[in-house]
Design a protein around this motif. Structure first.
Motif, mmCIF file in Angstrom:
data_model
loop_
_atom_site.group_PDB
_atom_site.id
_atom_site.type_symbol
_atom_site.label_atom_id
_atom_site.label_comp_id
_atom_site.label_asym_id
_atom_site.label_seq_id
_atom_site.Cartn_x
_atom_site.Cartn_y
_atom_site.Cartn_z
ATOM 1 N N VAL A 1 0.858 -1.183 0.000
ATOM 2 C CA VAL A 1 0.000 0.000 0.000
ATOM 3 C C VAL A 1 0.892 1.230 0.000
ATOM 4 N N ASN A 2 0.668 2.126 -0.964
ATOM 5 C CA ASN A 2 1.328 3.424 -0.929
ATOM 6 C C ASN A 2 0.292 4.505 -1.205
ATOM 7 N N LYS A 3 0.688 5.749 -1.291
ATOM 8 C CA LYS A 3 -0.280 6.847 -1.333
ATOM 9 C C LYS A 3 -1.098 6.924 -2.620
ATOM 10 N N LEU B 1 -17.181 -0.314 -9.432
ATOM 11 C CA LEU B 1 -16.127 -1.095 -10.075
ATOM 12 C C LEU B 1 -14.840 -0.289 -10.186
ATOM 13 N N THR B 2 -13.716 -0.972 -9.979
ATOM 14 C CA THR B 2 -12.398 -0.362 -10.102
ATOM 15 C C THR B 2 -11.582 -1.181 -11.092
ATOM 16 N N LYS B 3 -10.878 -0.498 -11.975
ATOM 17 C CA LYS B 3 -10.061 -1.137 -13.005
ATOM 18 C C LYS B 3 -8.829 -1.799 -12.386
ATOM 19 N N ILE C 1 -3.825 -1.480 -8.463
ATOM 20 C CA ILE C 1 -5.192 -0.975 -8.398
ATOM 21 C C ILE C 1 -5.120 0.434 -7.829
ATOM 22 N N ALA C 2 -5.595 1.393 -8.609
ATOM 23 C CA ALA C 2 -5.575 2.794 -8.181
ATOM 24 C C ALA C 2 -7.016 3.280 -8.033
ATOM 25 N N ASN C 3 -7.319 3.843 -6.884
ATOM 26 C CA ASN C 3 -8.650 4.375 -6.625
ATOM 27 C C ASN C 3 -8.489 5.407 -5.506
ATOM 28 N N LYS C 4 -8.703 6.675 -5.843
ATOM 29 C CA LYS C 4 -8.465 7.746 -4.880
ATOM 30 C C LYS C 4 -9.327 7.586 -3.624
ATOM 31 N N ASN C 5 -10.593 7.201 -3.796
ATOM 32 C CA ASN C 5 -11.479 6.992 -2.639
ATOM 33 C C ASN C 5 -10.965 5.872 -1.749
ATOM 34 N N MET D 1 -7.828 4.927 -1.408
ATOM 35 C CA MET D 1 -6.628 5.355 -0.708
ATOM 36 C C MET D 1 -6.976 6.252 0.480
ATOM 37 N N GLN D 2 -7.965 7.118 0.328
ATOM 38 C CA GLN D 2 -8.393 7.963 1.446
ATOM 39 C C GLN D 2 -9.001 7.124 2.562
ATOM 40 N N ALA D 3 -9.835 6.153 2.195
ATOM 41 C CA ALA D 3 -10.449 5.278 3.197
ATOM 42 C C ALA D 3 -9.393 4.425 3.903
ATOM 43 N N LEU D 4 -8.419 3.932 3.146
ATOM 44 C CA LEU D 4 -7.345 3.130 3.743
ATOM 45 C C LEU D 4 -6.533 3.945 4.733
ATOM 46 N N ASN D 5 -6.273 5.184 4.407
ATOM 47 C CA ASN D 5 -5.474 6.033 5.287
ATOM 48 C C ASN D 5 -6.130 6.200 6.655
#
Length: 123
Positions: free
Chosen positions: A16-18, A68-70, A80-84, A86-90
């Protein structure tokens, strides 16, 4: 006495990274026939859930398209990149997403989903 060192070529790891999450080759093998996934977080257990979604399920509109996420494939890995996401994971992870932390994962064959334990760093 020889103490053998554990290798990580067969370990299922998720980094996991930003900007995105990366599934190593062992983990990516479960996603090789898919182009889309659903992503969820179990806040109580601190688990990231990634469920691969088949083209048939997409064609049947079983899941809302906005969920769905690509899945992006590289040579021996999946990103897998998904801004939402990454914010939720943080908000859930112990280690900041900027730290490129590796987590252990398991694949639940019955539910057809990857479960990433955000409580435990990978080896």
């Amino acid at each position: 006495m020889i103490n053998w060192i554990k290798g990580n070529t067969c370990s299922m790891l998720v980094t996991v990274n930003k900007n995105y999450i990366t599934l190593n080759n062992s983990t990516a093998n479960y996603f090789k026939e898919y182009k889309w996934c659903l992503i969820g977080i179990d806040n109580e257990k601190k688990e990231l859930i990634i469920k691969p979604i088949s083209k048939n399920d997409i064609d049947l509109h079983i899941y809302p398209s906005e969920n769905l996420t690509k899945i992006n494939f590289g040579n021996g890995y999946v990103r897998i990149a998904n801004k939402n996401m990454m914010q939720a994971l943080n908000d859930v992870v112990i280690y900041p997403v900027e730290s490129n932390t590796k987590y252990s994962a398991t694949f639940d064959d019955k539910e057809n989903m990857l479960v990433v334990d955000l409580n435990r760093k990978g080896d």
